[in-house]
Design an enzyme around this catalytic site. Sequence first.
Site, short mmCIF file in Angstrom:
data_model
loop_
_atom_site.label_atom_id
_atom_site.label_comp_id
_atom_site.label_asym_id
_atom_site.label_seq_id
_atom_site.Cartn_x
_atom_site.Cartn_y
_atom_site.Cartn_z
N CYS A 135 26.21 33.49 31.42
CA CYS A 135 26.67 34.35 30.33
C CYS A 135 27.91 35.11 30.74
O CYS A 135 28.80 35.37 29.92
CB CYS A 135 25.58 35.35 29.96
SG CYS A 135 24.18 34.56 29.17
N CYS A 154 40.14 32.61 37.77
CA CYS A 154 39.54 32.71 36.43
C CYS A 154 38.91 34.10 36.37
O CYS A 154 39.33 34.99 37.10
CB CYS A 154 38.52 31.60 36.19
SG CYS A 154 37.08 31.69 37.26
#
Lengths: 470, 138
Positions: free
Chosen positions: A282, A428
């Site tokens: 998530c 990222c």
Amino acid sequence: MSITLIVPTVFRRHTDDQNEVHLEAGTVKEALDLLVARYPDVGRSIYSSAGRLRNFINVYVNEEDVRYADGEETRLEDGDRVLLVPAVAGGSLEEQPFSPESFARYSRHLIIPEVGVEGQRRLRDAKVLIVGAGGLGTPAATYLAAAGVGKIGLVDFDRVERSNLHRQVLYSEADIGRPKVQVAKRRLESVNPLITIDPLEVRLDSSNALEVVSQYDVVVDGTDNFPTRYLVNDACVLLHRPNVYASIFRFEGQASVFCAKDGPCYRCLYPEPPPAGVVPSCAEGGVLGVLPGIMGAVQASQVVNIILGKGTPLIGRLLLFDSLHSTFETLRLRKAPECPACGENPTIRGLIDYEAFCGVEPGATEFDISPDELKRKLDSGERLVLLDVREPFEYEICHLPGAKLIPLGELRARVNQLDTSDEIVVNCLSGVRSTQGAALLTEVGFRKVRNLAGGLRAWANDVDPTLQIY
Amino acid sequence: MGLRITERALADSMSHAEDVYPEECCGLLAARGGHVVGAIRVVNSHAGPKEDRYYIDPLVLGEEDRALASRGLGVAGIYHSHPDSPAAPSRFDLDRSFPWYLYVIISVVNGRAVVARAWKTGEGGDAPEEMEILVEAP
């Protein structure tokens, strides 16, 4: 149908010294009626004064419990063997009487026939372990606490972060930075002061899982990573504890009950974990805030079914919920005979190293560069190419100065936009996608590739707190 | 009213209680003609912690019962232990008791089986009545 009804030897004095009675009957009920007609004293033993089969008397047809078939209406075939046998139980733990406060608090439960005082007592005497006090664990814990589950263990070693608050509604702004399980204990015990919350501020691993899990009757898997999910599954298989599972991603959730008697386990469904980093968490892929609320509540309802011994829990079924398209579906799951954990010849007889099993190597890899090291290189004027592999909308929120954007999904097609002679640092948000990106570049021939460990989150934490993190 | 039990059966049940301490043990009292002549160990299948609860899988009970029947014996009752608790039935024991069985409860203190007491209950676990344990040879 000619069937054989087997009664406990203790009834032989009522049955002409026979413990096998041969009857012609089409259903379990007919067989029992004939038995009682022939031997009225047996009827007085096995039926309550209300004329119903006494509690804790089990009926099996060929070793299958009729409660899991059609009860007393279960049909019989020639040669069936019907076994009438008591379920003997007891124990030294003294039951506390129900307080007047309990009657008031649980009145809406007590008037449901499937719950009643007996069911509420079962809830009170139950011990439930919730692994993960996050998106799934907190709604599950809230409803189980309110429902009167007597003891709830909560395992989590994290502290409350602002990014938790869009879905973990047990926590508030003022709790940021505090240990989740401590906050949860205070909140849940104020929801229901008649129960106990055990705050377990530990990382569940192979060294402690069996000891922790053995203290509880049912386990709720609210984990967000594969190593812990396999760990919880295997511990539940080894200890014969039902594992109430759910997982969530973006708009979709799934739930099931694993490790129940005769049901499949998580490994029957997923024998091997996906390669590390392929399935985003998530934190990496995002999740709709309301989704874990629904799936955690589904888990709580499964736990209640299991404790009450009522209804049809999700054993051997996978519930799929799609909140974007508003659909619920269930799929049948089969127990895999070759399952290494719960199959016919299990090879997993103890807990293993789950980080290694899932390909998650703890600590730094040779690819990794820490935020501090990257900062030193940039400050010293070293020539580096910063490659950001997130999506454009994420790049808009924040990025490192001068970073080049190529989303991970396009990287293979666009490697010609990079130069193999450059030293490339891939980044990222959290370091998962960039690890894959760095691996891909290495695979196609790049030799000077590094991965920013922990991603922009670590960068914001260690180097630049002004970076807008999400 | 007394429970007639052989010395060996009683000793076997008490050593079972010590062997599985601090968990509760459970087993069957095998009888012939009103005399308990054997203590048959059964696995405690309670799904949760076993320190203060026991459960006998009905299929196991059924199997043992038939095996005894084939030898002319029967299950007359159940024994179980109370680790670090008195050898008296708890309310839970009484609620789950069957009036047709005799119950022997063994108190184990610090790993030593200190006393066994026998009980019989009425309908719904009412009016538990202690029975004298009459030990017989061998």
